[in-house]
Design a protein around this motif. Structure first.
Motif, PDB file in Angstrom:
ATOM      1  N   UNK A  13     -22.500  26.046  38.111  1.00 29.84           N
ATOM      2  CA  UNK A  13     -21.610  24.890  38.090  1.00 29.84           C
ATOM      3  C   UNK A  13     -22.064  23.855  39.117  1.00 29.84           C
ATOM      4  N   UNK A  14     -22.497  24.322  40.264  1.00 31.16           N
ATOM      5  CA  UNK A  14     -22.986  23.415  41.307  1.00 31.16           C
ATOM      6  C   UNK A  14     -24.245  22.688  40.842  1.00 31.16           C
ATOM      7  N   UNK A  15     -25.134  23.397  40.164  1.00 30.32           N
ATOM      8  CA  UNK A  15     -26.348  22.777  39.631  1.00 30.32           C
ATOM      9  C   UNK A  15     -25.995  21.754  38.549  1.00 30.32           C
ATOM     10  N   UNK A  16     -25.099  22.107  37.651  1.00 31.36           N
ATOM     11  CA  UNK A  16     -24.683  21.178  36.597  1.00 31.36           C
ATOM     12  C   UNK A  16     -24.054  19.921  37.197  1.00 31.36           C
ATOM     13  N   UNK A  17     -23.267  20.103  38.227  1.00 32.12           N
ATOM     14  CA  UNK A  17     -22.648  18.961  38.916  1.00 32.12           C
ATOM     15  C   UNK A  17     -23.720  18.069  39.538  1.00 32.12           C
ATOM     16  N   UNK A  18     -24.692  18.677  40.200  1.00 34.97           N
ATOM     17  CA  UNK A  18     -25.775  17.903  40.830  1.00 34.97           C
ATOM     18  C   UNK A  18     -26.547  17.110  39.778  1.00 34.97           C
ATOM     19  N   UNK A  19     -26.815  17.734  38.641  1.00 35.48           N
ATOM     20  CA  UNK A  19     -27.535  17.041  37.570  1.00 35.48           C
ATOM     21  C   UNK A  19     -26.709  15.862  37.064  1.00 35.48           C
ATOM     22  N   UNK A  20     -25.438  16.102  36.799  1.00 36.42           N
ATOM     23  CA  UNK A  20     -24.561  15.059  36.252  1.00 36.42           C
ATOM     24  C   UNK A  20     -24.370  13.894  37.219  1.00 36.42           C
ATOM     25  N   UNK A  21     -24.317  14.195  38.507  1.00 35.61           N
ATOM     26  CA  UNK A  21     -24.098  13.143  39.509  1.00 35.61           C
ATOM     27  C   UNK A  21     -25.392  12.554  40.053  1.00 35.61           C
ATOM     28  N   UNK A  22     -26.509  12.960  39.447  1.00 35.21           N
ATOM     29  CA  UNK A  22     -27.831  12.472  39.849  1.00 35.21           C
ATOM     30  C   UNK A  22     -28.124  12.765  41.318  1.00 35.21           C
ATOM     31  N   UNK A  23     -27.714  13.937  41.764  1.00 35.61           N
ATOM     32  CA  UNK A  23     -28.033  14.404  43.106  1.00 35.61           C
ATOM     33  C   UNK A  23     -29.308  15.234  43.026  1.00 35.61           C
ATOM     34  N   UNK A  24     -29.930  15.534  44.153  1.00 37.44           N
ATOM     35  CA  UNK A  24     -31.169  16.328  44.125  1.00 37.44           C
ATOM     36  C   UNK A  24     -30.950  17.731  43.530  1.00 37.44           C
ATOM     37  N   UNK A  25     -31.893  18.156  42.718  1.00 38.71           N
ATOM     38  CA  UNK A  25     -31.889  19.514  42.149  1.00 38.71           C
ATOM     39  C   UNK A  25     -33.325  19.851  41.802  1.00 38.71           C
ATOM     40  N   UNK A  26     -33.577  21.135  41.535  1.00 38.54           N
ATOM     41  CA  UNK A  26     -34.941  21.597  41.295  1.00 38.54           C
ATOM     42  C   UNK A  26     -35.127  22.045  39.852  1.00 38.54           C
ATOM     43  N   UNK A  27     -36.236  21.652  39.286  1.00 38.27           N
ATOM     44  CA  UNK A  27     -36.577  22.005  37.909  1.00 38.27           C
ATOM     45  C   UNK A  27     -36.562  23.523  37.708  1.00 38.27           C
ATOM     46  N   UNK A  28     -37.093  24.256  38.650  1.00 38.72           N
ATOM     47  CA  UNK A  28     -37.136  25.713  38.543  1.00 38.72           C
ATOM     48  C   UNK A  28     -35.756  26.337  38.447  1.00 38.72           C
ATOM     49  N   UNK A  29     -34.787  25.759  39.167  1.00 44.44           N
ATOM     50  CA  UNK A  29     -33.418  26.269  39.090  1.00 44.44           C
ATOM     51  C   UNK A  29     -32.849  26.077  37.685  1.00 44.44           C
ATOM     52  N   UNK A  30     -33.139  24.944  37.087  1.00 43.35           N
ATOM     53  CA  UNK A  30     -32.655  24.676  35.730  1.00 43.35           C
ATOM     54  C   UNK A  30     -33.303  25.633  34.735  1.00 43.35           C
ATOM     55  N   UNK A  31     -34.611  25.810  34.839  1.00 45.85           N
ATOM     56  CA  UNK A  31     -35.308  26.680  33.888  1.00 45.85           C
ATOM     57  C   UNK A  31     -34.952  28.154  34.077  1.00 45.85           C
ATOM     58  N   UNK A  32     -34.506  28.538  35.260  1.00 50.72           N
ATOM     59  CA  UNK A  32     -34.112  29.921  35.516  1.00 50.72           C
ATOM     60  C   UNK A  32     -32.636  30.173  35.219  1.00 50.72           C
ATOM     61  N   UNK A  33     -31.909  29.138  34.865  1.00 50.01           N
ATOM     62  CA  UNK A  33     -30.469  29.271  34.648  1.00 50.01           C
ATOM     63  C   UNK A  33     -30.169  29.896  33.289  1.00 50.01           C
ATOM     64  N   UNK A  34     -28.914  30.207  33.089  1.00 48.13           N
ATOM     65  CA  UNK A  34     -28.469  30.858  31.857  1.00 48.13           C
ATOM     66  C   UNK A  34     -28.562  29.926  30.653  1.00 48.13           C
ATOM     67  N   UNK A  35     -28.507  30.530  29.476  1.00 48.14           N
ATOM     68  CA  UNK A  35     -28.482  29.741  28.239  1.00 48.14           C
ATOM     69  C   UNK A  35     -27.304  28.777  28.263  1.00 48.14           C
ATOM     70  N   UNK A  36     -26.158  29.243  28.764  1.00 49.74           N
ATOM     71  CA  UNK A  36     -24.960  28.406  28.825  1.00 49.74           C
ATOM     72  C   UNK A  36     -25.231  27.108  29.580  1.00 49.74           C
ATOM     73  N   UNK A  37     -25.806  27.220  30.777  1.00 48.40           N
ATOM     74  CA  UNK A  37     -26.063  26.036  31.586  1.00 48.40           C
ATOM     75  C   UNK A  37     -27.125  25.157  30.941  1.00 48.40           C
ATOM     76  N   UNK A  38     -28.192  25.763  30.442  1.00 50.16           N
ATOM     77  CA  UNK A  38     -29.243  24.969  29.813  1.00 50.16           C
ATOM     78  C   UNK A  38     -28.702  24.186  28.621  1.00 50.16           C
ATOM     79  N   UNK A  39     -27.845  24.795  27.839  1.00 48.22           N
ATOM     80  CA  UNK A  39     -27.272  24.105  26.681  1.00 48.22           C
ATOM     81  C   UNK A  39     -26.370  22.956  27.125  1.00 48.22           C
ATOM     82  N   UNK A  40     -25.575  23.159  28.153  1.00 46.07           N
ATOM     83  CA  UNK A  40     -24.729  22.085  28.690  1.00 46.07           C
ATOM     84  C   UNK A  40     -25.592  20.925  29.190  1.00 46.07           C
TER      85      UNK A  40
END
Length: 76
Positions: A13-40
């Protein structure tokens, strides 16, 4: 304390929030996340996240969703 599943979901949820708010996040965290998060994220608003998932999302559904969302955004 928190269970491992709850901790993981909170992290996602924290990663999804960072992505949505255009805050810093890491590509590796996104690719390692669950199907649920990747689909969102694939159906979200971040072009960067959609491009990453269109190329390297975990499932065909995630990659297709990201590609379709990118295409629809470029048409408008």
């Amino acid at each position: 304390m928190f269970s491992a599943a709850l901790t993981r979901r909170l992290r996602e949820w924290s990663l999804l929030r960072a992505i949505a708010l255009e805050q810093p996040w890491h590509q590796g965290d996104l690719l390692a996340s669950s199907d649920w998060l990747q689909l969102k994220a694939a159906a979200g608003t971040s072009t960067e996240a959609m491009e990453i998932l269109a190329a390297g999302g975990r499932t065909k559904r995630i990659r297709r969703t990201a590609r379709v969302t990118l295409r629809e955004r470029s048409e408008h």
